[in-house]
Design an enzyme around this catalytic site. Structure first.
Site, PDB file in Angstrom:
ATOM      1  N   ASP A 112      -6.793  11.203  -8.297  1.00 19.62           N
ATOM      2  CA  ASP A 112      -6.469  12.447  -7.046  1.00 19.62           C
ATOM      3  C   ASP A 112      -6.680  13.705  -7.638  1.00 19.62           C
ATOM      4  O   ASP A 112      -7.241  14.625  -6.954  1.00 19.62           O
ATOM      5  CB  ASP A 112      -4.958  12.217  -6.836  1.00 19.62           C
ATOM      6  CG  ASP A 112      -4.453  10.978  -6.061  1.00 19.62           C
ATOM      7  OD1 ASP A 112      -5.465  10.580  -5.518  1.00 19.62           O
ATOM      8  OD2 ASP A 112      -3.363  10.695  -5.777  1.00 19.62           O
ATOM      9  N   ASP A 144      -5.224   1.661  -1.666  1.00 20.07           N
ATOM     10  CA  ASP A 144      -4.925   1.215  -2.591  1.00 20.07           C
ATOM     11  C   ASP A 144      -3.742   0.570  -2.862  1.00 20.07           C
ATOM     12  O   ASP A 144      -3.408  -0.405  -3.483  1.00 20.07           O
ATOM     13  CB  ASP A 144      -5.409   2.158  -3.942  1.00 20.07           C
ATOM     14  CG  ASP A 144      -4.761   3.498  -3.992  1.00 20.07           C
ATOM     15  OD1 ASP A 144      -4.215   3.518  -2.940  1.00 20.07           O
ATOM     16  OD2 ASP A 144      -5.429   4.298  -4.758  1.00 20.07           O
ATOM     17  N   GLY A 145      -2.733   1.375  -2.447  1.00 17.53           N
ATOM     18  CA  GLY A 145      -1.379   1.209  -2.277  1.00 17.53           C
ATOM     19  C   GLY A 145      -1.012   0.084  -1.496  1.00 17.53           C
ATOM     20  O   GLY A 145      -0.410  -0.781  -1.860  1.00 17.53           O
ATOM     21  N   ASN A 174      -7.464  -1.092  -8.124  1.00 20.30           N
ATOM     22  CA  ASN A 174      -8.211  -0.003  -8.841  1.00 20.30           C
ATOM     23  C   ASN A 174      -9.520   0.314  -8.379  1.00 20.30           C
ATOM     24  O   ASN A 174     -10.011   1.440  -8.600  1.00 20.30           O
ATOM     25  CB  ASN A 174      -7.983  -0.615 -10.374  1.00 20.30           C
ATOM     26  CG  ASN A 174      -6.654  -0.503 -10.820  1.00 20.30           C
ATOM     27  OD1 ASN A 174      -5.845   0.131 -10.233  1.00 20.30           O
ATOM     28  ND2 ASN A 174      -6.319  -1.236 -11.934  1.00 20.30           N
ATOM     29  N   ASP A 197      -4.592   6.397 -10.312  1.00 17.10           N
ATOM     30  CA  ASP A 197      -4.631   6.837  -9.169  1.00 17.10           C
ATOM     31  C   ASP A 197      -4.133   8.400  -9.165  1.00 17.10           C
ATOM     32  O   ASP A 197      -4.957   9.103  -8.467  1.00 17.10           O
ATOM     33  CB  ASP A 197      -3.624   6.208  -8.199  1.00 17.10           C
ATOM     34  CG  ASP A 197      -3.473   6.677  -6.841  1.00 17.10           C
ATOM     35  OD1 ASP A 197      -4.523   6.434  -6.246  1.00 17.10           O
ATOM     36  OD2 ASP A 197      -2.375   7.234  -6.335  1.00 17.10           O
TER      37      ASP A 197
END
Length: 203
Positions: free
Chosen positions: A91, A69-70, A29, A87
């Protein structure tokens, strides 16, 4: 579309980096917020000032953090629902800042109303394309896919600003109108996918 074909190759590069960042104490995060804040700041500072090359490369660099982050979530063994919503929200903020900043440059610096209009069209379509997928999923339906998703939007928009920064005339205008057309096609594709999903789900 790139998410389907490029994901395995990208993951081979980003997964080790994500593992290292998690071991260093960073969180997915935190990386999401950092990438979004950096991309927004660079877009809103550099593009309206006419620094197209600086804006292109800095926005691209911070946008690449979105890949990490993924990878960091996979390194931790799980993601969270809060992280997924954060997320998606970030975006949308980054996309909005990018196209608003390009529209600002087109109006105030280049004096090109056509390019500014294209940027605003792209901004609206980007938000709606993402919204229809999210709203469909909230209703238990599906509206995935399409020609232009977030990765393609960033590539097309930033290739245009980069080429214009290198002195190629009308690169921003051409890239944005191309993106606007492709985004309209993508929206139609998602509406059709939603209709199919609704029919399959029944009343």
């Amino acid at each position: 579309m790139l998410n389907i074909f490029a994901r395995p190759s990208v993951s081979r590069v980003t997964d080790p980096i994500g593992t290292a960042l998690v071991r260093a104490g960073l969180t997915p995060n935190g990386m999401t917020v950092l990438g979004t804040a950096g991309a927004m700041a660079c877009a809103l500072v550099f593009f309206p000032a006419g620094w197209l090359l600086t804006g292109t490369f800095t926005v691209w660099g911070f946008a690449m953090l979105d890949l990490l982050d993924g990878a960091m979530a996979r390194a931790r063994g799980h993601g969270t629902r809060f992280g997924a919503v954060l997320d998606s929200t970030c975006d949308r903020l980054a996309d909005g800042a990018l196209f608003a900043a390009i529209a600002w440059w087109a109006f105030a610096v280049a004096g090109n109303g056509r390019a500014a209009a294209a940027a605003l069209v792209c901004l609206v379509l980007a938000q709606v394309i993402s919204y229809i997928k999210a709203r469909a999923e909230a209703s238990g339906l599906s509206a995935d896919g399409g020609l232009v998703e977030r990765a393609e939007r960033l590539i097309i928009a930033l290739v245009g600003t980069g080429l214009q920064g290198f002195g190629v005339p009308h690169a921003v205008e051409v890239s944005l109108w191309l993106l606007a057309v492709l985004s309209a096609v993508t929206l139609a594709q998602r509406v059709l996918a939603l209709a199919r999903s609704a029919r399959e789900a029944g009343p």
